[in-house]
Design an enzyme around this catalytic site. Sequence first.
Site, short mmCIF file in Angstrom:
data_model
loop_
_atom_site.label_atom_id
_atom_site.label_comp_id
_atom_site.label_asym_id
_atom_site.label_seq_id
_atom_site.Cartn_x
_atom_site.Cartn_y
_atom_site.Cartn_z
N PHE A 91 54.76 25.67 86.09
CA PHE A 91 55.16 24.05 85.68
C PHE A 91 56.34 23.01 85.76
O PHE A 91 57.17 23.39 87.15
CB PHE A 91 56.11 25.58 83.87
CG PHE A 91 54.98 26.05 83.25
CD1 PHE A 91 55.29 25.61 81.95
CD2 PHE A 91 54.64 26.96 83.44
CE1 PHE A 91 54.60 25.82 81.13
CE2 PHE A 91 54.00 27.89 82.88
CZ PHE A 91 53.75 27.37 81.57
N ASP A 92 56.65 22.67 85.55
CA ASP A 92 57.72 21.43 85.51
C ASP A 92 59.24 22.55 84.95
O ASP A 92 58.40 22.75 83.74
CB ASP A 92 58.15 20.23 85.02
CG ASP A 92 58.97 18.99 85.35
OD1 ASP A 92 59.88 19.44 86.37
OD2 ASP A 92 59.21 18.68 84.52
N PHE A 93 60.33 21.86 85.20
CA PHE A 93 61.37 22.51 84.35
C PHE A 93 62.33 21.62 83.41
O PHE A 93 62.54 22.00 82.56
CB PHE A 93 62.00 23.36 85.83
CG PHE A 93 63.19 24.55 85.44
CD1 PHE A 93 62.75 25.59 85.00
CD2 PHE A 93 64.63 23.57 84.59
CE1 PHE A 93 64.19 26.44 84.26
CE2 PHE A 93 65.64 24.82 84.26
CZ PHE A 93 64.93 25.92 83.81
#
Length: 391
Positions: free
Chosen positions: A8-10
């Site tokens: 995941f990107d944050f």
Amino acid sequence: MNYKAIIFDFDGTLCDTGEGILKSARYALEAYGYEIAEDEDLSYFIGPPLLITFQEKFGADVQRADELVKKYRERYSETGLYESKLYDGIEELLKNLKNDGIKLGIASSKPEEYVSELLKKFRIKKYFDSVCGVSFTADCEPKPSIVARCLEALGTDPAETLLAGDRSFDIEGAKQNHIFSAGVLWGYGNKFEFIEAGADFILEKPSDIEALALGFYEQTEEVRGIFSGKIITVHHDTITLPDGKETMREVVEHPGGVAVVALTDDNEILLVRQFRYPYKEIVYEIPAGKLEKGEDPLEAGIREFHEECGASAESFEWLGEIYPTPGYTSEIIRLYCATGLKFGDQKLDDDEYLDVLKVPFDECVKRIMSGEIKDAKTIIGILKLKELKGL
């Protein structure tokens, strides 16, 4: 196909950090004399490294950009970091993915210290097998490099790994590491950005990630309208199945509705008795109605309850939502329990003819079990209330 790991990107994917980022960016720019209009969109600060953004968007040289980053962090560390919230559905998604046996990682251009602090704040750090961000002294690390570190830490095959992110930088990071990519529409990117970047999938809501990870997701390719009426619209969609084949889906779009299980002080349920044209028979139901566009479900429940039953309630308690016919319609019904009832006059629509009955709770359950009450929302609402309240 199924995926064994998801990266995941944050910012903009798991967590809505926009408020703190944008306010801190404005704080830094104004401190150094940059004129920023009150309504100027600074959303390009969300995602890429700050040092690069200050240079590319404001023409700052490396030294000035570094000073701007330090000024940004002056506010962000104290205040901006905590002006954040998880997107709706994220915690449930992470829990489900871990129960599915899928490894989870984070690859973020945000300082890792900030990411870890927010993971602790929202109590979701336990779901992640690897968290990779940047350091304060090397915050220009390109996204592909961060993704590569996370992929190595997870120890999974790139061909069985998916990256979910909200900007083109995330898609590029996935491509350079030969992993699949999904652009998410609840963050700060858009469909055209993802198409141009070459995202493998474009997802509308967090739960789509689990469907994709398990090999169930059906991606919409084309929507062809068939009918648009007062309440529903019907369209014929071309979709791609998990195995890559195309097929068709017929979909009835419905604005959704609300229904109220109203319980009197004498342990009676208010039932509405009316003729339902599609079935050509009298149906017993709890009071309900459809949502108007943009209407808050609770407000709609209060309105419909008053109009159909001529009643108000001291308390409305959330009972959850149901998908009445998931095979072909998007309709969602939100359920509430109303107590502390007071009665007045009905305000029925011109084409609405119905009676309101007070039926003892136990009698309602008997009618459900005998098959006399057939309406799905009524059956679910009453039996759910019985279980929750121990009635």
